[in-house]
Design a protein around this motif. Structure first.
Motif, PDB file in Angstrom:
ATOM      1  N   LYS A   1       0.794  -1.229   0.000  1.00 44.28           N
ATOM      2  CA  LYS A   1       0.000   0.000   0.000  1.00 44.28           C
ATOM      3  C   LYS A   1       0.829   1.283   0.000  1.00 44.28           C
ATOM      4  O   LYS A   1       0.417   2.296  -0.546  1.00 44.28           O
ATOM      5  CB  LYS A   1      -0.931   0.003   1.220  1.00 44.28           C
TER       6      LYS A   1
ATOM      7  N   GLN B   1       4.283   3.681  -4.237  1.00 44.30           N
ATOM      8  CA  GLN B   1       3.558   4.292  -5.366  1.00 44.30           C
ATOM      9  C   GLN B   1       3.639   3.480  -6.645  1.00 44.30           C
ATOM     10  O   GLN B   1       2.826   3.628  -7.546  1.00 44.30           O
ATOM     11  CB  GLN B   1       4.113   5.698  -5.653  1.00 44.30           C
TER      12      GLN B   1
ATOM     13  N   HIS C   1       0.793  -1.983  -7.632  1.00 42.89           N
ATOM     14  CA  HIS C   1      -0.607  -1.964  -8.072  1.00 42.89           C
ATOM     15  C   HIS C   1      -1.562  -1.826  -6.899  1.00 42.89           C
ATOM     16  O   HIS C   1      -2.706  -1.415  -7.083  1.00 42.89           O
ATOM     17  CB  HIS C   1      -0.939  -3.239  -8.847  1.00 42.89           C
ATOM     18  N   ALA C   2      -1.092  -2.162  -5.703  1.00 41.28           N
ATOM     19  CA  ALA C   2      -1.948  -2.086  -4.512  1.00 41.28           C
ATOM     20  C   ALA C   2      -1.710  -0.791  -3.734  1.00 41.28           C
ATOM     21  O   ALA C   2      -2.054  -0.693  -2.563  1.00 41.28           O
ATOM     22  CB  ALA C   2      -1.699  -3.287  -3.615  1.00 41.28           C
ATOM     23  N   HIS C   3      -1.119   0.204  -4.405  1.00 36.68           N
ATOM     24  CA  HIS C   3      -0.841   1.483  -3.744  1.00 36.68           C
ATOM     25  C   HIS C   3      -2.116   2.070  -3.134  1.00 36.68           C
ATOM     26  O   HIS C   3      -3.170   2.071  -3.761  1.00 36.68           O
ATOM     27  CB  HIS C   3      -0.264   2.456  -4.781  1.00 36.68           C
TER      28      HIS C   3
ATOM     29  N   LYS D   1      -5.465   0.031  -3.104  1.00 41.02           N
ATOM     30  CA  LYS D   1      -6.314  -0.167  -4.284  1.00 41.02           C
ATOM     31  C   LYS D   1      -6.714  -1.633  -4.428  1.00 41.02           C
ATOM     32  O   LYS D   1      -5.878  -2.522  -4.492  1.00 41.02           O
ATOM     33  CB  LYS D   1      -5.556   0.286  -5.527  1.00 41.02           C
TER      34      LYS D   1
ATOM     35  N   THR E   1      -9.049  -4.159  -6.653  1.00 41.02           N
ATOM     36  CA  THR E   1      -9.883  -4.393  -7.832  1.00 41.02           C
ATOM     37  C   THR E   1      -9.881  -5.887  -8.144  1.00 41.02           C
ATOM     38  O   THR E   1      -9.199  -6.665  -7.493  1.00 41.02           O
ATOM     39  CB  THR E   1      -9.341  -3.645  -9.068  1.00 41.02           C
TER      40      THR E   1
ATOM     41  N   THR F   1      -6.228  -6.791  -8.703  1.00 35.26           N
ATOM     42  CA  THR F   1      -5.268  -6.743  -7.602  1.00 35.26           C
ATOM     43  C   THR F   1      -5.679  -7.554  -6.373  1.00 35.26           C
ATOM     44  O   THR F   1      -4.900  -7.691  -5.441  1.00 35.26           O
ATOM     45  CB  THR F   1      -5.034  -5.292  -7.131  1.00 35.26           C
ATOM     46  N   LYS F   2      -6.880  -8.081  -6.355  1.00 35.55           N
ATOM     47  CA  LYS F   2      -7.337  -8.739  -5.123  1.00 35.55           C
ATOM     48  C   LYS F   2      -6.426  -9.889  -4.702  1.00 35.55           C
ATOM     49  O   LYS F   2      -6.243 -10.130  -3.518  1.00 35.55           O
ATOM     50  CB  LYS F   2      -8.783  -9.213  -5.254  1.00 35.55           C
TER      51      LYS F   2
END
Length: 197
Positions: free
Chosen positions: A49, A52, A55-57, A60, A62, A65-66
């Motif tokens: 998280k 930057q 993908h999980a910045h 996030k 989706t 990215t789950k």
DNA sequence: TCGACGATGACCT
DNA sequence: GGTCATCGTCGAA
């Protein structure tokens, strides 16, 4: 020494350390009894998280990215530029979303099959250099997304091989602001089978 | 639904 | 150094 890495290895909380430590380990795939694999020569760390470039910045979450939020020890494979499958290993406990991108390997097993997959006549240093090429040479596609990397089709093996590890900045993440400068790319100085730049 | 674009790589000059 | 293939994902409409 030939030791299969267990899930515990990938549950540790320092993704940068894991990325560094994976250099020199062997990545092996087995589909329908067909084995291909080689020494990992280049990796990058993506730290969940707070990173930057990840993908999980900012958490996030989706459909794509789950899988990153699952507990470590599984594969995260996604399609980039509509052409290339990029292979990552999820690390850390559930909900941290850390990942290690495998950027290059040095082929050792099933070389003929890898040549066939890459449409190459003979082995060249770019046979599995660059994340798209790694997946192509090893036969990895989105089918392997969310699959374990400690059993069945995907395995990482510690052969006791050591490597001269070089640290540098990550590649292709111009969108990541100041995080482009983080020294989170690692590669084996003594191997020719790494991507350039 | 629609449009923009990406953790790249191959081939061109 | 530059161009472009190629499509799933995501956020906006």
């Amino acid at each position: 020494m030939n030791k299969l890495l267990e899930q515990d290895y990938f549950l540790r909380d320092d993704v940068v350390q894991i990325a560094r430590d994976l250099i020199g380990k062997k990545l092996v795939t087995e589909f329908s009894g067909q084995i291909t694999g080689g020494y990992i020569t280049e990796t990058e760390a993506y730290a969940g998280k707070g990173d930057q470039a990840c993908h999980a910045h900012l958490g996030k979450f989706t459909k794509r990215t789950k899988v990153m939020y699952e507990a470590g020890g599984i594969a995260y494979v996604y399609l980039c530029y509509g052409i290339h499958h990029l292979f990552n290993i999820i690390t850390n406990q559930k909900d941290h979303a850390d990942a290690v991108l495998i950027r290059a390997i040095e082929p050792t097993d099933g070389v003929d099959l890898m040549l066939e997959r890459r449409n190459m006549e003979k082995i060249k240093k770019n046979i599995a250099a660059g994340p798209g090429n790694v997946s192509k040479a090893l036969g990895i596609t989105k089918t392997q997304n969310a699959q374990s990397v400690t059993a069945d089709e995907l395995k990482i093996v510690d052969t006791g091989k050591t490597a001269h590890i070089i640290t540098s900045t990550r590649i292709g993440i111009g969108y990541a602001g100041e995080d482009v400068n983080l020294p989170w790319r690692f590669y084996d100085k003594d191997s020719k089978f790494v991507s350039k730049r």
